[in-house]
Write an enzyme that holds these catalytic residues in place. Structure first.
Site, PDB file in Angstrom:
ATOM      1  N   ARG A  67      50.124  47.539  24.515  1.00  0.00           N
ATOM      2  CA  ARG A  67      49.311  46.406  24.997  1.00  0.00           C
ATOM      3  C   ARG A  67      50.221  45.206  25.229  1.00  0.00           C
ATOM      4  NH1 ARG A  67      47.379  43.343  21.397  1.00  0.00           N
ATOM      5  NH2 ARG A  67      46.532  44.968  20.058  1.00  0.00           N
ATOM      6  N   TYR A  88      35.564  35.109  47.132  1.00  0.00           N
ATOM      7  CA  TYR A  88      35.182  36.507  46.872  1.00  0.00           C
ATOM      8  C   TYR A  88      34.046  36.537  45.835  1.00  0.00           C
ATOM      9  CZ  TYR A  88      35.332  41.030  44.587  1.00  0.00           C
ATOM     10  OH  TYR A  88      34.976  42.222  44.013  1.00  0.00           O
ATOM     11  N   ASP A 128      44.839  32.864  45.226  1.00  0.00           N
ATOM     12  CA  ASP A 128      44.549  34.299  45.324  1.00  0.00           C
ATOM     13  C   ASP A 128      45.163  34.763  46.644  1.00  0.00           C
ATOM     14  OD1 ASP A 128      43.445  36.785  45.879  1.00  0.00           O
ATOM     15  OD2 ASP A 128      41.531  36.329  44.935  1.00  0.00           O
ATOM     16  N   LYS A 170      44.445  46.178  46.403  1.00  0.00           N
ATOM     17  CA  LYS A 170      44.333  46.109  47.857  1.00  0.00           C
ATOM     18  C   LYS A 170      45.689  46.423  48.507  1.00  0.00           C
ATOM     19  CE  LYS A 170      40.186  45.131  46.778  1.00  0.00           C
ATOM     20  NZ  LYS A 170      39.962  44.068  45.865  1.00  0.00           N
TER      21      LYS A 170
HETATM   22  C1  LIG Z   1      40.214  38.269  47.363  1.00  0.00           C
HETATM   23  C2  LIG Z   1      39.911  39.087  46.143  1.00  0.00           C
HETATM   24  N1  LIG Z   1      40.216  38.598  44.929  1.00  0.00           N
HETATM   25  C3  LIG Z   1      39.966  39.307  43.793  1.00  0.00           C
HETATM   26  C4  LIG Z   1      39.359  40.540  43.831  1.00  0.00           C
HETATM   27  C5  LIG Z   1      39.084  41.279  42.553  1.00  0.00           C
HETATM   28  O1  LIG Z   1      40.020  42.277  42.351  1.00  0.00           O
HETATM   29  P1  LIG Z   1      39.701  43.681  41.596  1.00  0.00           P
HETATM   30  O2  LIG Z   1      38.638  44.376  42.380  1.00  0.00           O
HETATM   31  O3  LIG Z   1      41.028  44.360  41.604  1.00  0.00           O
HETATM   32  O4  LIG Z   1      39.236  43.322  40.231  1.00  0.00           O
HETATM   33  C6  LIG Z   1      39.023  41.073  45.081  1.00  0.00           C
HETATM   34  C7  LIG Z   1      38.354  42.403  45.162  1.00  0.00           C
HETATM   35  O5  LIG Z   1      37.792  42.765  46.164  1.00  0.00           O
HETATM   36  C8  LIG Z   1      39.304  40.337  46.252  1.00  0.00           C
HETATM   37  O6  LIG Z   1      38.976  40.809  47.482  1.00  0.00           O
END
Ligand SMILES: Cc1ncc(COP(=O)(O)O)c(C=O)c1O
Length: 387
Positions: free
Chosen positions: A51, A103, A175, A200
């Site tokens: 961890r 998001y 992000d 992604k």
């Molecule tokens: C722009 C963005 N930020 C954060 C996330 C969250 O990531 P995760 O699905 O890996 O938890 C997503 C998921 O679709 C996203 O598109």
């Protein structure tokens, strides 16, 4: 290898990496272990418990840091786990300013979890720095930026946000999931933390869920390592390995995503069944100048609204696609189509969604790296059903 001497297309392959010391393995092995033998109490080789640290995760964390031009990297079990760790830097009474077309999962985490712990959130149109300034005050501790935004592809000026954050001593987090470090390196524009859903483009093959942070300041990184270990939302070594493998081809994949994204955006814009196409590479896109300043190209994410803006039409189009797959997520080699209002952004109340354009007739595409002719003819046949 001295990372700073390498160009980005080499950093994806070599950044932060060395052959594994005991065997010379070129790829870090999947250290599928929870613990590590100690010669005497406290006498270990830098790894005590997985961890806290794991060599495969460490190789990934070093790669992520190197891509973003930051000294420190951290990997988590998902993008949301990475966001969760950042929010745990805050205390009750602190405030966060973020974009109003965030998001949906991030919005849900902010408003349904952290709001209960006394943290305040303001969601504003961050493409207008003057609007952001209205909400700045001594309680503001975090500016949370997504650019391009999901799914409306708005562009937020990272440098302008970093100047605003400095005014009140707040942190700027970007992000960078949609753009990736290939297109945009937020640390160079003043961001303190760069966050990724590595699920992604970094992973790139729709075969894992993982999140990451790249951090500029060592003291801030220390705090985040403490949260990572204390809250424990780490990724497993297998997923760390797969993400590292994905990163090795990030630059090649992104180049093709951008090429195909450009073609699809232009194709949709000319199509008679389409009311509007959202892609920051159009010269008349309101964020075009800022995008040109902070991005190398415009990416493979494209959203569009059908004429009439009806759910039934959007549903018919996405259900009739054959090369594009109707699915959540984005950033993999295969093209995906989504209906944000009922899928990725269903967590956002309908009235909030309507304000930002996430309406029933909106479709979001993650344009993959297939042959562009197949992608276009697939869209052509599906759009003919509603044209
Ligand atoms: C722009 C963005 N930020 C954060 C996330 C969250 O990531 P995760 O699905 O890996 O938890 C997503 C998921 O679709 C996203 O598109």
């Amino acid at each position: 290898m001295a990372d700073q001497k390498l160009n980005f297309n080499s950093l994806t392959i070599h950044g932060g990496q060395q052959p594994e010391p005991s065997t010379g393995a070129v790829m870090p092995p999947i250290f599928q272990t929870s613990t590590y033998a100690q010669r005497a109490p406290g006498e270990h080789q830098g790894f005590e418990y997985s961890r806290t640290q794991n060599p495969t995760r460490k190789a990934l964390e070093d790669s992520i840091a190197s891509l973003e031009g930051a000294p420190h990297g951290l990997a988590f079990g998902s993008g949301l786990a990475a966001i969760d760790a950042v929010l745990k830097l805050l205390k009750p009474g602190d405030e966060v300013i973020s974009t109003n077309d965030l998001y949906g999962g991030t919005y849900r985490l902010f408003t349904k979890i952290f709001a209960h712990y006394g943290i305040g959130f303001h969601f504003v149109d961050m493409s207008d720095p003057a609007l952001v300034r209205k909400y700045l005050n001594e309680k503001t501790k975090l500016l949370w930026v997504e650019t391009p935004t999901n799914p409306m592809m708005n562009i937020i000026d990272i440098q302008a946000m970093s100047e605003l954050a400095r005014e009140v001593d707040a942190l700027l987090v970007v992000d960078n999931t949609f753009a990736t470090a290939y297109l945009q390196r937020p640390i160079e524009f003043g961001a303190d933390i760069v966050m990724h859903s590595a699920t992604k483009y970094l992973g790139g093959h729709s075969d894992l869920v993982l999140g990451s942070l790249a951090v500029k300041d060592p003291a801030l990184a220390e705090q985040l390592y403490f949260i990572q270990n204390s809250s424990g939302a780490v990724c497993g070594p297998m997923d760390a390995f797969l993400t590292l493998r994905g990163i090795k081809t990030l630059h090649v994949r992104m180049q093709r995503h951008c090429e195909n994204g450009r073609s699809i955006a232009h194709f949709l814009r000319e199509h008679e069944a389409v009311e509007a196409t959202y892609w920051p590479g159009f010269e008349d896109h309101p964020g075009y100048t800022v995008a040109q300043k902070q991005m190398k190209d415009f990416g493979g994410m494209v959203s569009f609204r059908l004429k009439g803006d009806r759910f039934e039409d959007a549903s018919k189009v996405v259900s009739s696609l054959k090369v594009f797959t109707l699915a959540e997520s984005l950033g993999g080699v295969e093209s995906l189509a989504g209906h944000p209002a009922s899928m990725t952004h269903a967590a956002i109340p309908a009235e909030e969604r309507a304000k930002t354009g996430v309406s029933d007739g909106l479709i979001r595409l993650s344009v993959g790296i297939e042959d562009i002719r197949d992608l276009q003819s697939d869209l052509e046949q599906a759009l003919a059903l509603v044209g």
